[in-house]
Design a protein around this motif. Sequence first.
Motif, mmCIF file in Angstrom:
data_model
loop_
_atom_site.group_PDB
_atom_site.id
_atom_site.type_symbol
_atom_site.label_atom_id
_atom_site.label_comp_id
_atom_site.label_asym_id
_atom_site.label_seq_id
_atom_site.Cartn_x
_atom_site.Cartn_y
_atom_site.Cartn_z
ATOM 1 N N ALA A 194 0.841 -1.196 0.000
ATOM 2 C CA ALA A 194 0.000 0.000 0.000
ATOM 3 C C ALA A 194 0.875 1.244 0.000
ATOM 4 N N ALA A 195 0.251 2.398 -0.216
ATOM 5 C CA ALA A 195 0.958 3.673 -0.201
ATOM 6 C C ALA A 195 0.175 4.698 0.600
ATOM 7 N N LEU A 196 0.892 5.472 1.403
ATOM 8 C CA LEU A 196 0.351 6.653 2.068
ATOM 9 C C LEU A 196 0.970 7.873 1.396
ATOM 10 N N PHE A 197 0.147 8.709 0.781
ATOM 11 C CA PHE A 197 0.669 9.899 0.103
ATOM 12 C C PHE A 197 -0.441 10.938 -0.041
ATOM 13 N N ASP A 198 -0.055 12.210 -0.037
ATOM 14 C CA ASP A 198 -1.013 13.309 -0.134
ATOM 15 C C ASP A 198 -1.192 13.662 -1.608
ATOM 16 N N ALA A 256 3.665 -0.790 -4.092
ATOM 17 C CA ALA A 256 3.477 0.580 -4.550
ATOM 18 C C ALA A 256 4.659 1.431 -4.107
ATOM 19 N N ALA A 257 5.000 2.414 -4.944
ATOM 20 C CA ALA A 257 6.041 3.386 -4.619
ATOM 21 C C ALA A 257 5.525 4.762 -5.007
ATOM 22 N N ASP A 299 3.533 11.145 -7.637
ATOM 23 C CA ASP A 299 3.034 10.177 -8.601
ATOM 24 C C ASP A 299 3.078 8.782 -7.982
ATOM 25 N N LEU A 300 2.489 7.819 -8.668
ATOM 26 C CA LEU A 300 2.293 6.481 -8.105
ATOM 27 C C LEU A 300 2.825 5.428 -9.064
ATOM 28 N N TYR A 301 3.733 4.583 -8.561
ATOM 29 C CA TYR A 301 4.256 3.457 -9.349
ATOM 30 C C TYR A 301 3.767 2.161 -8.737
ATOM 31 N N LEU A 302 3.207 1.289 -9.577
ATOM 32 C CA LEU A 302 2.643 0.030 -9.102
ATOM 33 C C LEU A 302 3.466 -1.139 -9.615
ATOM 34 N N ALA A 303 3.956 -1.966 -8.686
ATOM 35 C CA ALA A 303 4.722 -3.168 -9.004
ATOM 36 C C ALA A 303 3.773 -4.359 -8.987
ATOM 37 N N ASP A 315 10.358 4.979 0.872
ATOM 38 C CA ASP A 315 10.629 3.578 0.590
ATOM 39 C C ASP A 315 10.831 2.771 1.860
ATOM 40 N N GLY A 316 11.226 1.497 1.691
ATOM 41 C CA GLY A 316 11.431 0.616 2.832
ATOM 42 C C GLY A 316 10.186 -0.193 3.130
ATOM 43 N N SER A 317 10.162 -0.849 4.293
ATOM 44 C CA SER A 317 9.100 -1.761 4.698
ATOM 45 C C SER A 317 9.020 -2.898 3.684
ATOM 46 N N TYR A 318 7.806 -3.296 3.309
ATOM 47 C CA TYR A 318 7.625 -4.350 2.315
ATOM 48 C C TYR A 318 6.536 -3.920 1.356
ATOM 49 N N ALA A 319 6.907 -3.755 0.082
ATOM 50 C CA ALA A 319 5.953 -3.499 -0.999
ATOM 51 C C ALA A 319 5.093 -2.262 -0.750
ATOM 52 N N SER A 320 5.594 -1.300 0.011
ATOM 53 C CA SER A 320 4.766 -0.178 0.436
ATOM 54 C C SER A 320 5.525 1.136 0.410
ATOM 55 N N ALA A 321 4.769 2.226 0.399
ATOM 56 C CA ALA A 321 5.324 3.573 0.421
ATOM 57 C C ALA A 321 4.750 4.327 1.612
ATOM 58 N N SER A 322 5.596 5.059 2.317
ATOM 59 C CA SER A 322 5.205 5.705 3.565
ATOM 60 C C SER A 322 5.245 7.225 3.463
#
Length: 563
Positions: free
Chosen positions: A53-57, A124-125, A136-140, A507-514
Motif C-alpha cells: 500500500a501507499a500513504l501519500f497526499d 506501490a512506490a 506520482d504512483l508506481y505500481l509493481a 521507501d522501505g518496509s515491504y511493498a509499500s510507500a510511507s
Amino acid sequence: MLALVTFAALLAAAQAPAADLFVDRAAGWGLNFTYRTGQSGEYYFPEIMGGGAALFDYDGDGDLDLFVVQGHSLKAGSADPGPAGWGRLFRNDLITPKERSPTPRFVDVTEASGIRATGYGMGAATGDFDDDGRPDLYLANFGPNQLWRNKGDGTFADVTAAAGADDPRWSAGAAFTDLDRDGRLDLHVVNYVDYSVASNVRCYAPSSRRDYCGPSTFPPLPDRLLRNRGNGTFEDVSLRSGIGRKPGPGLGVVADDLDGDGWQDLFVANDGAASFLWLNQRDFTFREDGLLAGVALNAAGRPEAGMGVAVGDGDGDGDDDLLITHLTGETNTFYVNLGGGLFEDASARSGLGAPSLPYTGFGTSWIDVDNDGLLDLAAFNGAVNLAGTNLAGAKGSGEGLAPYAQPDQLFRNLGGGKFSEIATAAGASFRTPRVSRGAAFGDIDNDGDTDVLVVDADSPVRLLINETGSRNPWLGLRLMGKRDLLGARVEVLRKGAPSLWRRAATDGSYASASDPRVLVGLGGNFEVTGVRVVWPDGLAESFPPPALRTYTILVRGTGKVSK
C-alpha cells in the motif's frame, strides 16, 4: 510543565487494564477494503506474497490519502472481476474540530481518479518523478507494472509506456531516489523470480501436504534501474549501471547513504539468497559490496529469507542501521552501522533476534511510538509455508490461508542498542494472528505520532492509529524543493541532549510507500536549539528551531549554509 508519557510509565501501570497503544480504526473511518489473493487451490506462488500500500497526499490538502494494491484469481478461465479486482485509491477528508483530535474520513475515489490498476498487485512506490510538485504512483505487479502521473486535478494518467517505466516480470516493489544528484528522481524496480502460472510447480510440506513453493524453486531475476531524463521519461541503465547484471530474488528495497559519502546507495533484501548493497560510484554505476560490508549474510555466514527492510538510526549514534525481516526459524536481523560502509550483525545482543524466531516478518519500520526520542520497531508477520506455521504455533481451520496466520510484534527501544518486545501493550490488533504483508507508516490523523496501514492477505486492511505518542512533545518537518526531497537527512539539535537524526523517504518496509514527512519525538529533552538539513545534493543548511507540535515546511536554499 508538559506531561511526558513513556513506555516505562505505561507498563508500570499494567496492574490496571492498560489502553492499547494502537487501535484499528479502519472500519469506523470508512476504509473498507480486502486484499484478495485469488486462492485457487493450485498454490500459485504469487498468492502467498502480496500485497502492499501507499500513504501519500495526492490532492495536496495536507493529509495522507492512501492506495492499496489488489490481487485476483490467476487461474486460467477465471472471470474478470472488473473494478472489484482493481487497486483502490481512498481520499482522506480529514475533519479537524477545534476542541477534539483530527478525525480522518476515507472516501473511495478510484473510478473518478482514472486509476485502473488491473494487474495482480504486489507493491506501490510514490515520488514526484516529473517535478511538478505532485506525488506520482508506481505500481509493481506480478506482470506488467504501471506508472500513474498525478495530473493535479484529482485524476491520474497512465504514462507507463510513454515514460519507459514498464517491467513485464514479477516485481515486488520499487524505490524513487535521486542517484546522480541532478535534482530528479530515478527509479529502482526490485524483481523477484522467474515464475509463470502456466509452468506452476507442485511443492509439498514435510507432512506431505501440498504447500507453496519457495524462491529457490525458480530462477532469480535481475532488477531494473531507470535514470530520469528530466523530460518525463526514463533511460534504462540496468546493464550499464551494473545492477542488471546480477540477478537475485529481491523483495525489499531501500535507498539511503549507507557508507556516509553523501551519495544515495541501494540495499536489496533477497529472499533466501545473499542480500545486495549497491554502493554508488557517483557516475551512475554501482559496486555490489554486501559481503564485505557485512549485510549480505547473517553473523553465522548464512543467507536469510529477506522480505521487509527498516532503515534508520536504531541505536541513536547518528547513522542509519538496517533491520531485515526473515522467515520462521531465522531471526529478524539487525545490522548496526559501524561507519564507512561497514555493518555488524547485532541481532542477538540487541534483543531483536530471539523473539522473532517463531515468525515470518514482512512489513516493518523504525517508529518512535511514544515520541521519547528513541526509535522503536514494528514488524508485521505471516507465514509462507506450513513448516513456518508449526514453529509459530499458529492455529487455523486448515482452509485458505488461516494456518499461515501469525501475530505481529512491537519492540520498545531501551536505549544503547537494546530492545524489548511489548506485545501486550501494543494492542489487540497486534496479538490477533493474521497473514500480514505490506505496511505503510505515517501520521494519518495529523496528530503528531506515527500510525500504520497494514495489508493482510484475504482479510480487511487495518488502520492502526497511535493512541499515545502525541502526548509527548514532537516536531514535524516536510523537507522540500519543488517537491519532497527524498533522501534528505535532518539533525535536530537539543539543549543538554544528543542530536536526533532522521531521514525523509517513502521507501522501505515491504511493498509499500510511507509518509515523506519527518516526525521527531523529543521526549523529556524538548528544548530544540536548531535544525540542520543535509539535502540530497550534499548542501547542508541550518534553520532556527521550528514550532513544536505542528508540521513545518523547510525549503532548500532558504536556510543558512553550514558545514
